[in-house]
Design an enzyme around this catalytic site. Sequence first.
Site: not given
Ligand code: SAH
Length: 259
Positions: A45, A103, A180, A129, A67
Amino acid sequence: MSRSISFPTSQTGHVTLAGAGPGDPDLLTLAVARALAEADVILHDRLVSAEVLALASPDALVIETGKAGFGPGIAQKDISALMVAFARAGRAVLRLKSGDAAIFGRLDEELDALDAAGIGFTVLPGITAASAAATALGQSLTARGRNSELRILTGHDVAGFAEADWQALARPGAVAAIYMGKRAARFVQGRLMMHGAAADTPVTLVENASRADQAIHAGTLATLPQTAACLSGPAVILLGLTPRQTARLPLSLPLEARS
Ligand code: SAH
């Protein structure tokens, strides 16, 4: 032996679906680092960092699927078709998602496609995150006497802005990690205030958590939309949390005295 859950089948082909964590390669699990080094084909992704991808074998075929959560990119069915085709060809396929694949990672759709094709798979967890963002604040996601419950929600989904249990979220002391949520910030603010949340409820946005350009934007529910509008990187909105240093200062202290 790995204790992650694997579903082997009698047919050829196997796919490893893994969480790459929030960006800092130090936050990969050893299992994911190994899978990265061993994969022939990596489908990742957009939010998987360059530092993480640097751990791939130089011979690996690395394909970005584009994505980010529910954002645009290669169509879901095409990603699944690629995984199936490479796995059937006997290649070691790694499907890499940011954070934890389970997630907001559309994991189930891809597992269903693998099942339908009779391809075995292994799922490896990653650091989500919200965990990295809370660490950046020096805060716990749960705390005795404050919140015994943590909600993880998305600001929007395929159908648009996402509804949630706003009444529960608006209660004093509620803690939530909103993924998001940048574009949904005004919607989230409106819903929470409609359900009685105070305008001065702490809200902290953590942008690029764990990355070199990590930024912490501490504010309140009142300032959430303006703060969100200024961000360019991925961000988690932490409702009900404030950076540890601020949390320890007396509430009456004027802003300029806080350093
Ligand atoms: N599977 C991922 C989430 C994917 S959805 C997880 O578990 O973290 C994408 C969203 O994740 C982004 O819009 C943001 O809200 C968050 N995100 C992903 N990486 C991030 C980062 N390094 N810092 C802050 N938010 C993050």
